[in-house]
Design an enzyme around this catalytic site. Structure first.
Site, PDB file in Angstrom:
ATOM      1  N   ASP A   1      43.460  84.959  29.662  1.00  0.00           N
ATOM      2  CA  ASP A   1      44.434  84.012  29.114  1.00  0.00           C
ATOM      3  C   ASP A   1      45.846  84.602  29.078  1.00  0.00           C
ATOM      4  OD1 ASP A   1      42.209  82.495  28.652  1.00  0.00           O
ATOM      5  OD2 ASP A   1      42.556  82.223  26.512  1.00  0.00           O
ATOM      6  N   ASP A   2      46.795  83.712  28.861  1.00  0.00           N
ATOM      7  CA  ASP A   2      48.186  84.042  28.496  1.00  0.00           C
ATOM      8  C   ASP A   2      49.042  84.577  29.643  1.00  0.00           C
ATOM      9  OD1 ASP A   2      47.266  83.361  26.028  1.00  0.00           O
ATOM     10  OD2 ASP A   2      47.780  85.248  25.039  1.00  0.00           O
TER      11      ASP A   2
ATOM     12  N   HIS B   1      46.550  76.687  30.255  1.00  0.00           N
ATOM     13  CA  HIS B   1      46.487  77.220  28.885  1.00  0.00           C
ATOM     14  C   HIS B   1      47.696  76.679  28.108  1.00  0.00           C
ATOM     15  CE1 HIS B   1      44.848  79.798  25.874  1.00  0.00           C
ATOM     16  NE2 HIS B   1      45.717  80.777  25.979  1.00  0.00           N
TER      17      HIS B   1
ATOM     18  N   HIS C   1      51.767  77.961  25.192  1.00  0.00           N
ATOM     19  CA  HIS C   1      50.744  78.523  24.307  1.00  0.00           C
ATOM     20  C   HIS C   1      50.789  77.826  22.939  1.00  0.00           C
ATOM     21  CE1 HIS C   1      48.164  81.555  22.275  1.00  0.00           C
ATOM     22  NE2 HIS C   1      47.710  81.747  23.494  1.00  0.00           N
TER      23      HIS C   1
ATOM     24  N   TYR D   1      44.376  79.761  21.239  1.00  0.00           N
ATOM     25  CA  TYR D   1      43.650  80.166  20.017  1.00  0.00           C
ATOM     26  C   TYR D   1      42.254  79.550  19.952  1.00  0.00           C
ATOM     27  CZ  TYR D   1      48.611  80.635  18.910  1.00  0.00           C
ATOM     28  OH  TYR D   1      49.944  80.918  18.962  1.00  0.00           O
TER      29      TYR D   1
ATOM     30  N   HIS E   1      42.817  88.958  27.907  1.00  0.00           N
ATOM     31  CA  HIS E   1      44.186  88.498  28.200  1.00  0.00           C
ATOM     32  C   HIS E   1      44.831  89.375  29.267  1.00  0.00           C
ATOM     33  CE1 HIS E   1      43.110  87.027  24.208  1.00  0.00           C
ATOM     34  NE2 HIS E   1      43.932  86.016  24.444  1.00  0.00           N
TER      35      HIS E   1
END
Ligand SMILES: CCCCC/C=C/C(=O)SCCNC(=O)CCNC(=O)[C@H](O)C(C)(C)COP(=O)(O)OP(=O)(O)OC[C@H]1O[C@@H](n2cnc3c(N)ncnc32)[C@H](O)[C@@H]1OP(=O)(O)O
Ligand SMILES: NC(=O)C1=CN([C@@H]2O[C@H](COP(=O)(O)OP(=O)(O)OC[C@H]3O[C@@H](n4cnc5c(N)ncnc54)[C@H](OP(=O)(O)O)[C@@H]3O)[C@@H](O)[C@H]2O)C=CC1
Length: 567
Positions: free
Chosen positions: A372-373, A427, A431, A467, A526
């Site tokens: 992610d991210d 995503h 965020h 999250y 991540h």
């Protein structure tokens, strides 16, 4: 092979000749790479020629200049000879990095005089030999910079009294030399004192010691180990004109561990019943014999997963260079604030809403590793590794989070991941917490879809809510707009504990220890986190492969091979 990405300007040491002792491994190798990338002619010197040749080859392939010389720093005559040879061959010696050194672990009560002398001889006398040879052979007449790697010794070094004494001796010797040699054409001499650094040096230690190190992150305000590059950057700084008025100092590169032994509540007693800041539960084996038992472990010691894996991946040139190029962006980037997970009532509501939240795969024996991210600054290194391993994963990307997806380098990374067959999922643009009433879900999803369409010609069907948070309204929107919502059942917590690879990997181990009959896994980490992109992802992948799973993108692990995107 990507070149060393130093934080310093490209030609900082152009034309300079710098000797790095112990430059064939670990921290010394990293220093050699960084200084060579900054334009210096590097001489790496140690006792064994093979590691030196490998590093020389690495540096030369990257366009740097590197020479090698055999050297035992304990041998004063050899030290003198090496300096003479460097000056004869390269014309001068602008810098000396005394990095070679080491010790074995032993409680003071079990240390012999010979053992004590051996470590003093290597570190204190060896450093003295090198400083004196450099002064006599060149710097006394022409000036120069000297940096010596010591170790963090502020509160002594339990179980390494010899090295503590030697390093403290070097620090004091450095102060005296700074005063006495400063007038000789402005010689500057300083020390760098690393705290615990993940380096090849750790493979010299027995399992018990490595366990100790692996548990020590809680003693450090930064809750992590240091990297080779963080030591290297300090060395480059002290050698450079940026430090032209810094002389005789000892720069601690230890994340503050020498200041604070802050233990999380509970750990104090668990690890520290006797008030020592070192965990005693690991303790030293009772009895003098054990000291020799430990000494004579000749085969590679069985060290814990963290360092085993580090060692394993450290053999690969590209990865190893990556590991020493690291300047964690987590130090500069704001850490995402965790949003508490939803209460059970809401989770129930989720199930009834438009989209279903998926936590596990369905294809037998599949394991979806998700990131992610990103893209992060080091995602390309991860892509290099995935290419070599021929493994496909899923990247749930942001539009504007750690990086801007419109930045050409970041955009190229997305394109590269897509072209390589990895699954690109959404995503959200920024965020955003989709469960928050203030979030404009449509804008968050659409803005990223538009950007991805421009980059890869398609919009993703799969998405991960930041999250892991959703609300009934969010799921209704996502379901209505055809998104598949993917969470996870293995959470590495890497964003909160980067560098605590043991803890990160424990999530995988826990998952696999659960009844795995018919169960498949989706793990969360991540790639925006440099240590994950460069180190932990490889540890995780090796682990999953070793357990016989097939790693694949989320879509494939759900039996979907052609519904990942839409126009
Ligand atoms: C400690 C915490 C600091 C923070 C973390 C630091 C990490 C690092 O520094 S990473 C760098 C890691 N690299 C090393 O530490 C190098 C590994 N160590 C060695 O190579 C050796 O231990 C040595 C260089 C320090 C000594 O090697 P050598 O000169 O070959 O010495 P001998 O093996 O002949 O031993 C001479 C003498 O020393 C005593 N001794 C040696 N090892 C042990 C041991 N494990 N336990 C107890 N005593 C030991 C002993 O007296 C030896 O004499 P003999 O008994 O007659 O053999
Ligand atoms: N990693 C860590 O957490 C910490 C490391 N340090 C210090 O940082 C330095 C680098 O450590 P690291 O990279 O981790 O460990 P390594 O063991 O990988 O590096 C030590 C290097 O020193 C060389 N060396 C050892 N003895 C001699 C000798 N007599 N003459 C010439 N070269 C020698 C070795 O090469 P060869 O065997 O071929 O001679 C090796 O390349 C060391 O001084 C270490 O003690 C300090 C604090 C913490």
């Amino acid at each position: 092979m990507s070149t060393y990405r130093s934080i310093f300007k490209k030609d900082l040491f152009k034309g300079q000749v710098i000797l790095v002792t112990g430059g064939g491994t670990g921290i010394g190798r990293c220093i050699a790479h960084e200084l060579a990338a900054l334009g210096a002619t590097i001489i790496i010197a140690a006792r064994k020629s093979e590691p030196l040749k490998i590093v020389q080859d690495e540096i030369q392939k990257l366009g740097g200049i590197c020479d090698t010389m055999l050297l035992n720093i304990r041998d004063a005559a050899m030290a003198t000879q090496v300096i003479e040879d460097i000056v004869a061959k390269h014309g001068k010696l602008d810098g000396l990095v005394n990095n070679a050194g080491g010790q074995f672990m032993s409680p003071a009560s079990q240390l012999t005089s010979k053992g004590f002398s051996t470590v003093i001889d290597l570190n204190l006398n060896g450093t003295y030999n090198m400083c004196k040879a450099a002064f006599d052979g060149y710097m006394g007449e022409h000036g120069g910079q000297i940096v010596t790697i010591v170790a963090e010794t502020r509160n002594g070094i339990p179980r390494a009294m010899h090295t503590g004494a030697a390093r403290a001796g070097i620090i004091n010797m450095t102060k005296t030399l700074a005063i006495e040699w400063g007038p000789y054409n402005g010689i500057r001499i300083n020390c760098v004192a690393p705290g615990l650094i993940i380096s090849s040096g750790m493979k010299n230690y027995h399992e018990t010691m490595v366990d100790l190190l692996a548990h020590s992150h809680w003693m450090n305000p930064t809750s992590r180990y240091g990297t080779e590059s963080e030591v290297s950057a300090a060395v480059a700084f002290l050698l450079s004109p940026a430090a032209s008025y810094i002389n005789g100092v000892n720069l601690e590169v230890d994340g503050g561990s020498s200041l604070s032994k802050g233990n999380p509540e509970g750990d104090e007693l668990k690890y520290n019943p006797e008030g020592s800041h070192h965990p005693v539960y690991i303790g030293w084996p009772e009895g003098a014999d054990n000291v020799h038992g430990i000494k004579h472990v000749d085969a590679p010691v069985k060290i814990n997963d963290l360092l085993n894996n580090y060692k394993a991946i450290g053999r690969s040139t590209v990865t190893a260079i990556a590991a020493c190029t690291l300047i964690p962006s987590s130090l500069a980037s704001p850490i995402p604030v965790p949003v508490p997970s939803l209460p059970a009532e809401f989770q129930e509501l989720n199930k009834r809403a438009g989209a279903t939240v998926i936590h596990a795969c369905t294809v037998p024996n599949s394991f979806a590793i998700t990131f992610d991210d990103g893209p992060g600054t080091f995602t390309n290194d991860l892509l290099d590794y995935l290419y070599r391993k021929q493994i496909k994963v899923t990247f749930f990307v942001n539009g504007f989070n750690y990086n801007d997806i419109k930045n050409p380098d970041i955009a190229a990374t997305v394109k590269r991941a897509f072209a390589a067959g990895h699954q690109i999922g959404s995503h959200t643009w920024s965020h955003a917490d989709l469960a928050a009433s203030s979030t404009n879900i449509d804008e968050e999803m659409t803005k990223l879809d538009v950007a991805l369409k421009e980059l890869i010609g398609k919009r993703p069907v799969y998405m991960r809510p930041p999250y892991g948070n959703t609300s009934p309204a969010a799921l209704e929107y996502l379901g209505a707009h055809g998104y598949k919502v993917i969470n996870w059942n293995v959470d590495t917590d890497d964003w909160q504990h980067p560098s605590n690879f043991k803890l990160n990997l424990q999530a995988y181990k826990n998952a696999l220890q659960r009844d795995t009959t018919g169960k498949t896994f989706i793990s969360l980490q991540h790639d925006a986190e440099p240590l994950t992109a460069q180190v932990f992802s490889k540890i995780a992948i090796e682990y999953v492969l070793s357990k016989g799973f097939n790693i694949m993108p989320v879509g494939s692990c759900l039996g979907d091979n052609d519904g990942w995107y839409r126009d």
